[in-house]
Design an enzyme around this catalytic site. Structure first.
Site, mmCIF file in Angstrom:
data_model
loop_
_atom_site.group_PDB
_atom_site.id
_atom_site.type_symbol
_atom_site.label_atom_id
_atom_site.label_comp_id
_atom_site.label_asym_id
_atom_site.label_seq_id
_atom_site.Cartn_x
_atom_site.Cartn_y
_atom_site.Cartn_z
ATOM 1 N N GLU A 40 29.086 29.718 89.952
ATOM 2 C CA GLU A 40 28.985 28.383 89.356
ATOM 3 C C GLU A 40 27.606 27.778 89.567
ATOM 4 O O GLU A 40 27.014 27.214 88.638
ATOM 5 C CB GLU A 40 30.039 27.440 89.960
ATOM 6 C CG GLU A 40 31.457 27.900 89.781
ATOM 7 C CD GLU A 40 31.995 28.696 90.965
ATOM 8 O OE1 GLU A 40 33.190 28.546 91.264
ATOM 9 O OE2 GLU A 40 31.232 29.474 91.578
ATOM 10 N N CYS A 94 34.912 26.284 94.764
ATOM 11 C CA CYS A 94 35.017 25.862 96.161
ATOM 12 C C CYS A 94 34.414 24.457 96.283
ATOM 13 O O CYS A 94 33.893 23.900 95.312
ATOM 14 C CB CYS A 94 34.277 26.846 97.059
ATOM 15 S SG CYS A 94 32.475 26.800 96.876
#
Length: 143
Positions: free
Chosen positions: A49, A77
């Protein structure tokens, strides 16, 4: 989700956890790509990401990714969720939920936390079984 899955599979070659991500501009064009590269780069922040968001920001010439969508094979996360909020992404489309470390609704919900200055739309479970199977196979081989 197809391009994200392809990137996730590419991570296997370096021993990285198979997670892939792409950023789409408001028109749907891919402007950022990333796959986990922690092992490959020796960088604890080299999550799919973060790398996709960095590439998208460079492509647009701004850190504000307003109206853009992140498509990722695994629920982000806490670190990645923070980067997503700070980048002002409009939405996250995710494949598999992460019941141990997810921060988009499973363990935490950083992306929609009303105390923050930006909230992100979350669409979960897209091609979930395919994304989860890739991770199960990866970790199954290591146990």
């Amino acid at each position: 989700m197809g391009q994200s899955l392809d990137l996730a599979r590419d991570a296997l070659g370096s021993g990285d956890v198979p997670v892939g991500a792409v950023v789409l501009d408001p028109g749907g064009a891919v402007i950022g790509r990333g796959r986990n590269r922690r092992e490959a780069d020796g960088d604890p922040t080299a999550h799919a990401e973060v790398l996709a968001v960095r590439e998208a920001a460079a492509a647009l010439g701004t850190w504000r990714l307003e109206g853009c969508t992140l498509v990722v094979t695994l629920e982000p996360c806490t670190m990645c969720a923070g980067a997503i909020v700070l980048a002002r992404l409009a939405r996250v489309v995710l494949g598999a939920w992460d019941p141990k470390a997810g921060a988009a609704g499973s363990v935490r919900d950083v992306l929609r936390d009303s105390r923050l200055n930006h909230r992100v739309e979350v669409v979960g479970g897209v091609r979930e079984e395919e994304c989860a199977a890739l991770l199960r196979d990866f970790f199954g081989e290591r146990r």
